[in-house]
Design an enzyme around this catalytic site. Sequence first.
Site, short mmCIF file in Angstrom:
data_model
loop_
_atom_site.label_atom_id
_atom_site.label_comp_id
_atom_site.label_asym_id
_atom_site.label_seq_id
_atom_site.Cartn_x
_atom_site.Cartn_y
_atom_site.Cartn_z
N HIS A 71 0.84 -1.20 0.00
CA HIS A 71 0.00 0.00 0.00
C HIS A 71 0.88 1.25 0.00
O HIS A 71 2.00 1.24 0.52
CB HIS A 71 -0.91 0.04 1.24
CG HIS A 71 -1.82 -1.13 1.35
ND1 HIS A 71 -2.95 -1.28 0.58
CD2 HIS A 71 -1.76 -2.23 2.16
CE1 HIS A 71 -3.56 -2.40 0.90
NE2 HIS A 71 -2.87 -3.00 1.85
N ALA B 63 15.45 -13.83 17.39
CA ALA B 63 13.99 -13.94 17.26
C ALA B 63 13.30 -12.61 17.52
O ALA B 63 13.65 -11.86 18.44
CB ALA B 63 13.46 -14.99 18.24
#
Length: 239
Positions: free
Chosen positions: A162, A211
């Site tokens: 977008h 992570a």
Amino acid sequence: MSSLFLHNTKLWLKRSESPLAKAVFSFLKNLRLFQLPKIPVFFSGLYRLHKLLSGVMQSTLRILWWTPLFRSKTLGPSKRLYLYGGMPLLGEGLVVHLGNDCRVSGATTFSGRCSATQQAVLRIGNNVDVGWQTTIAVGSKVTIGNNVRIAGRCFIAGYPGHPLNAEQRAAGLPEKDEQVGDVILEDDVWLATGVSIMAGVTIGKGTVVAAGSVVTKSLPSGVMAAGVPAKVIKAIEEK
């Protein structure tokens, strides 16, 4: 009419103070929670049979269905490809070059920028793991080197989907070209669980990203990086 009757009946059972309603509600609750007696030997055998049959079915689908169909939509040798848990979702307008000895989760999405004038290209090297629920969104080009490990729920965002302008988003317009960028993972890179890589990023050979990190700028070779945005924590010493 039947759905309204069912809804009103549920309300009556839950809210009514009448002995009948309470008795019916208690009976239905106990019925919902009913369990067979626990017989370890019997049900343990059934569990093993279930695992065996499931494994046979999964292997049959993988060999005869998922793998040949997926390979038919890719370029490159793709020898000894191992798809587990189904067939990855492969969007239109994307060219995938796939190397040998790769392992890819069936719960993976590969997409290409549909508003581009040229097809997006994803190049995956040899001996690459792509984990569960990972998405690789290719703006123009994403290159993944040899021996790369991509854990579950990672996101490589070569394009955002977008524009930044709210009016343009509301009108359904695509992102601007300047929002799109190539992503390169050099050989031996390891992305741990939940890592996001933004457009225009290169991660150097052998680097490990911890992570949950979000990588917005390129990282050098041979380091460990972590954080939002990701920063170099330390060099990885070779032994």
